[in-house]
Each structure stands twice: as structure tokens, then as C-alpha cells.
Design a protein around this motif. Sequence first.
Motif, PDB file in Angstrom:
ATOM      1  N   ASN A   1      -3.034   8.193  -8.433  1.00 65.80           N
ATOM      2  CA  ASN A   1      -3.245   8.656  -7.051  1.00 65.80           C
ATOM      3  C   ASN A   1      -4.586   9.340  -6.846  1.00 65.80           C
ATOM      4  O   ASN A   1      -4.827   9.908  -5.783  1.00 65.80           O
ATOM      5  CB  ASN A   1      -2.127   9.610  -6.639  1.00 65.80           C
ATOM      6  CG  ASN A   1      -0.972   8.893  -5.977  1.00 65.80           C
ATOM      7  OD1 ASN A   1      -1.172   7.982  -5.184  1.00 65.80           O
ATOM      8  ND2 ASN A   1       0.247   9.295  -6.293  1.00 65.80           N
TER       9      ASN A   1
ATOM     10  N   ASP B   1       3.468  11.242  -2.930  1.00 66.03           N
ATOM     11  CA  ASP B   1       3.363  10.801  -1.540  1.00 66.03           C
ATOM     12  C   ASP B   1       3.305  12.037  -0.655  1.00 66.03           C
ATOM     13  O   ASP B   1       3.993  13.030  -0.926  1.00 66.03           O
ATOM     14  CB  ASP B   1       4.578   9.942  -1.186  1.00 66.03           C
ATOM     15  CG  ASP B   1       4.437   9.255   0.163  1.00 66.03           C
ATOM     16  OD1 ASP B   1       4.450   9.968   1.184  1.00 66.03           O
ATOM     17  OD2 ASP B   1       4.329   8.021   0.196  1.00 66.03           O
ATOM     18  N   ALA B   2       2.502  11.986   0.387  1.00 66.15           N
ATOM     19  CA  ALA B   2       2.366  13.129   1.294  1.00 66.15           C
ATOM     20  C   ALA B   2       3.702  13.531   1.911  1.00 66.15           C
ATOM     21  O   ALA B   2       3.920  14.705   2.232  1.00 66.15           O
ATOM     22  CB  ALA B   2       1.356  12.799   2.395  1.00 66.15           C
TER      23      ALA B   2
ATOM     24  N   ASN C   1      -6.045   8.187  -3.727  1.00 63.71           N
ATOM     25  CA  ASN C   1      -5.149   8.105  -2.570  1.00 63.71           C
ATOM     26  C   ASN C   1      -5.683   9.112  -1.549  1.00 63.71           C
ATOM     27  O   ASN C   1      -5.248  10.258  -1.487  1.00 63.71           O
ATOM     28  CB  ASN C   1      -3.719   8.440  -2.987  1.00 63.71           C
ATOM     29  CG  ASN C   1      -2.723   8.301  -1.857  1.00 63.71           C
ATOM     30  OD1 ASN C   1      -3.086   8.303  -0.687  1.00 63.71           O
ATOM     31  ND2 ASN C   1      -1.449   8.198  -2.197  1.00 63.71           N
TER      32      ASN C   1
ATOM     33  N   LEU D   1      -3.457  11.178   0.818  1.00 68.76           N
ATOM     34  CA  LEU D   1      -2.754  12.251   0.114  1.00 68.76           C
ATOM     35  C   LEU D   1      -3.695  13.410  -0.181  1.00 68.76           C
ATOM     36  O   LEU D   1      -3.348  14.583   0.016  1.00 68.76           O
ATOM     37  CB  LEU D   1      -2.149  11.719  -1.191  1.00 68.76           C
ATOM     38  CG  LEU D   1      -1.482  12.757  -2.107  1.00 68.76           C
ATOM     39  CD1 LEU D   1      -0.332  13.460  -1.396  1.00 68.76           C
ATOM     40  CD2 LEU D   1      -0.994  12.096  -3.399  1.00 68.76           C
TER      41      LEU D   1
END
Length: 343
Positions: free
Chosen positions: A193, A174-175, A196, A199
Motif C-alpha cells: 500500500n 483500506d481507508a 495507495n 489511503l
Amino acid sequence: MIIILKKGLSKDKIEQFVDSWKQKGFGIHLSQGESTTIVGLLGDTSKIETENVANNDAVESVQRVSAPYKMASRSFHPEDTVIECGAGQKGVNSCTIGNGIIGVMAGPCSVESEEQIIEIAKLVKKSGARFLRGGAFKPRTSPYSFQGLGKQGIDFLLEAKKETGLPIVTEVMDARQLEFFNDVDVIQVGARNMQNFDLLKELGKTKKPVLLKRGMSATVKEFLMSAEYIMASGNENVILCERGIRTFDNYTRNCLDLSIVPYLKRVSHLPVVIDPSHACGTRWMIPTLAQAAIAVGCDGLEIEVHNHPEKALSDGEQALLPETFDEMMKKLAKYAQVENRVI
């Protein structure tokens, strides 16, 4: 669009040419080799007439790029990219991915304790690993499985880094976790991810090397477009990682697509790493697949190693014992030497 400039242009002439396109709102990717200077235009070039560009005195030739990924394309960057990791850090071994050096990233699936990760780090370094890998934040299929130690896991990795000098590789999910990754040398993006995009764009704002894993069902085009997200956001230090894809068969955990290596080498300049541990999910296959990965031209390997795999909190069945890893590394060194490369 790719613009190849004439040989012998002065630095000032090149800068003037580049600035003229920047003023028109285009992004620029400049690749300067020993004899060729290539200007890649980023943006909507559909309305630009190639003939008009070719009439410029500084231009040798012009061509359009049909691939949707531009910065990851070998057309934009003909020479292989070499990624430097850990450079400039006191007490840390500077390592490269590419340029004939096969960077081996080894360590446990999950960081379980400070003692565990330091012990494994010392063992894999002794066997020739150039990086320490270990998961602090763990994406797991079941919400009841071990999710990793989080920030504490990164702290333990950093202690192992101090003890051994090995650059560390660990995954971000996750960022919002990026604040804990300031001293991490290679940030891994897991298969789940790969797309994602928020991100990926945040990772593009860093300059740290990013190990981007191919999604379980991702096409090669989708894989390269994810790399493009990172590069288009400002970070060109991308390492592609094949970790196996999902097919109809289940005799292995995933299907290792080794054919992707020569293909990526043809269409992209980015280095390619193979993760045989996640691909097969069975430790006895890993040394053979690692040999095959070197044979097809990979730039690195990511191998899971655990000192007590029967007690591992995640993926113990695909982790090599340190002594097996050591034997494998000796064999791989001979394979690499045949191709004038080094482990």
C-alpha cells in the motif's frame, strides 16, 4: 523554496512574514531551531525570483529545493524528527522513536486470539520491547491464506495494551477501516500500500504516527514521495520502515537494503525503522540483521515474535521464540550502548 530568516527576529515579525506568503496562496512549513528559523514554501515557486525574496529585511538567505519531496527533506527540517507515541493515555507507556532511543516493536505477524496476543505482549515487554505489533487486517498473496481477524483483532490488541501498557502498532489496508483505529497508537502502511495515494491522503488527515513501509520494488525517491503525501495532507508524524526489496536472488525472502539508513538520514529528517523479519524470512538471521541495523543508525526495529511459531497462522518461519527474542534484546542493548543509544 527555503527561506532562512535573520537571527533575532521577533515573533511578530516572523508571523507577519509567514502570513504574507499564506495570503499569496502558498503552504508554509515553519522550522524553528535554537538559532535558525527556516520557512519552507509549498506550492509552485517556479515564478518567484529568489533575488526579490532575498531583498526582504527579514531574510538572511534563499535557496531552491531540487528534491521533489519538500516536507520530508532535511533542507526543510534540519533537525531530526522525534515521534512521540502513546503520550497522554492513562496506563500506556509513552514511547519515542528517535532522539537516541531505539524503539523495538515486537509481536506476532497475525493476532490469532486474545489469549495469544496478551501472552506474547507480556513476554516481549519483559524483554524490553517498547511497542506491541500484531496484524489484524492482513494483506496476503493468496486469497486462501488467513486474512486476519479484522476489527476483532484490534479489540484483542487493545486488551493486550490494557494489560501491559504497550502502545500498539497494526496495519491498515483500506481507508474505510480507519474507523477501527481510533485507539491504535501507530498505524502501519504495508509495502503493498506504499503507493495507495488515497489511503495516504486519508492518513494525512489524522495526527497519529504512521509507520510507512517501503514497497517491494520502490526506489528511495518513490518511498520519500509516499511519505510526502501523508505530510502534505497535514500529518508530519511519519516513520519510514525498510522491510527489504525484491531482487533477482531468492536465498532470502527479500534483500535487506541497510544502505538506505545512512542515505535517508542524510536527505531526510524522518526516523527510520528496520524490519529484519520480513527482509530475510528466516528466524536464525534476524538477530544478526538487527545488530547490523543498529550499527548503521536505525531508530527502531520491528521484530516478529510468536510463542508457538510452528502453529502460527502466518509467517511462523520468520518469528522468533520469546526466549530467543529475550537473548537478542540483551545483545542489542550492548550494541546500542556503544553508540550512546538505548533500546
